[in-house]
Design an enzyme around this catalytic site. Structure first.
Site, mmCIF file in Angstrom:
data_model
loop_
_atom_site.group_PDB
_atom_site.id
_atom_site.type_symbol
_atom_site.label_atom_id
_atom_site.label_comp_id
_atom_site.label_asym_id
_atom_site.label_seq_id
_atom_site.Cartn_x
_atom_site.Cartn_y
_atom_site.Cartn_z
ATOM 1 N N CYS A 95 -3.173 -2.607 5.823
ATOM 2 C CA CYS A 95 -3.565 -1.285 6.373
ATOM 3 C C CYS A 95 -5.011 -1.305 6.841
ATOM 4 C CB CYS A 95 -3.158 -0.159 5.258
ATOM 5 S SG CYS A 95 -4.318 -0.306 3.592
ATOM 6 N N CYS A 144 0.954 -1.253 0.164
ATOM 7 C CA CYS A 144 -0.050 0.018 -0.021
ATOM 8 C C CYS A 144 0.919 1.289 0.044
ATOM 9 C CB CYS A 144 -0.654 -0.017 1.408
ATOM 10 S SG CYS A 144 -1.606 1.626 1.708
ATOM 11 N N GLU A 145 0.478 2.094 -0.988
ATOM 12 C CA GLU A 145 1.507 3.236 -1.036
ATOM 13 C C GLU A 145 1.089 4.225 0.057
ATOM 14 O OE1 GLU A 145 -0.812 6.375 -4.201
ATOM 15 O OE2 GLU A 145 0.612 4.908 -4.869
ATOM 16 N N HIS A 146 -0.011 4.261 0.997
ATOM 17 C CA HIS A 146 -0.135 5.061 1.701
ATOM 18 C C HIS A 146 0.397 4.625 3.006
ATOM 19 C CE1 HIS A 146 -4.269 5.509 -0.656
ATOM 20 N NE2 HIS A 146 -3.205 6.615 -0.968
ATOM 21 N N HIS A 147 0.764 3.627 3.425
ATOM 22 C CA HIS A 147 1.457 3.187 4.770
ATOM 23 C C HIS A 147 2.515 2.176 4.277
ATOM 24 C CE1 HIS A 147 -2.902 4.146 5.805
ATOM 25 N NE2 HIS A 147 -2.278 4.910 6.934
ATOM 26 N N GLN A 176 -4.909 -0.395 -5.116
ATOM 27 C CA GLN A 176 -5.358 -1.458 -6.112
ATOM 28 C C GLN A 176 -6.115 -1.197 -7.236
ATOM 29 O OE1 GLN A 176 -7.111 -4.695 -3.511
ATOM 30 N NE2 GLN A 176 -8.575 -5.357 -5.189
ATOM 31 N N HIS A 196 -5.580 -5.978 2.544
ATOM 32 C CA HIS A 196 -4.893 -4.959 2.728
ATOM 33 C C HIS A 196 -4.463 -4.942 4.130
ATOM 34 C CE1 HIS A 196 -5.902 -2.748 -1.083
ATOM 35 N NE2 HIS A 196 -6.379 -3.631 -1.096
#
Length: 229
Positions: free
Chosen positions: A192, A121-124, A162, A190
């Site tokens: 996250c 995940c690019e956010h976390h 995704q 995920h």
């Protein structure tokens, strides 16, 4: 004092907005966000710098890098980032695709199910894992089956969302296969969601792309029937 207070409010607002974007699973573009100078450094220098910075992160967290179990971790993480889990960022790792004449005159749907997906995940920067299912109708050319797996793997090996991953795989298949008639479904979990925030370990996320004839209801239903969906 008033000026400082205003600056603090703006900074606080920006921080909240950035966090909310990540928590709401949004993404900014179909292309993976990359700087123009992303490949100015060679891989060895990138690994050297990542090792240095990750060592600093571990020290900030209070970990004892003199411990036998931890002292090699910064170097292992740096190598893993560049040569493994994020290797799909580098175009030189893009799989070469060779097409073959469809000598069998096979004109039905070809479906490859249950392709393993391992991404982050690019956010976390925590794992996304699951299965991809791809299908296409031949335009007169066919592709080696393993190349379908490699295309999925290439785009998964980068910080991802995704939805973007699904579209990137579909666009690459359309270009490689020289047809609009492609379909991609990804069913993934995920970390996250599972390990932080709401901590829901029972849910999964399904995304889909239907191009060309797969937008027709009868073709889409046939594809989904092969997947048991």
């Amino acid at each position: 004092m008033k000026q400082n207070g205003t600056s603090s409010n703006i900074q606080s607002t920006e921080t909240v907005e950035v966090e909310e974007i990540g928590n709401n699973h949004l993404f900014s573009s179909i292309e993976t966000p990359m700087r123009k100078d992303a490949f100015a450094m060679d891989d060895d220098l990138k690994m050297e710098l990542i090792e240095k910075h990750f060592r600093h992160i571990m020290e900030i967290m209070g970990l004892d890098l003199a411990d036998d179990s931890l002292k090699g971790t910064p170097k292992r993480v740096a190598k893993m980032f560049i040569t493994e889990v994020f290797s799909g960022l580098d175009p030189k790792n893009k799989p070469a695709v060779t097409l073959f004449e469809n000598k069998y005159k096979y004109d039905q749907m070809l479906v490859e199910k249950d392709i393993s997906v391992f991404s982050n995940c690019e956010h976390h920067f925590v794992p996304i894992y699951g299965k991809a299912h791809v299908a296409y109708l031949s335009s007169g050319k066919v592709i080696g089956l393993s190349k379908l797996n490699r295309i999925v793997e290439y785009f998964a090996k980068r910080p991802q969302v995704q939805e973007r991953l699904t579209v990137q795989i579909a666009n690459e298949l359309k270009q490689a296969l020289q047809t609009e008639d492609v379909a991609v479904v990804i069913d993934a979990q995920h970390m996250c969601v599972q390990s932080r925030g709401i901590r829901d370990s029972g849910s999964s996320t399904v995304t889909a792309f239907y191009g060309g004839k797969f937008q027709e209801e009868i073709t889409k239903k046939e594809f989904l029937s092969y997947l048991g969906m």
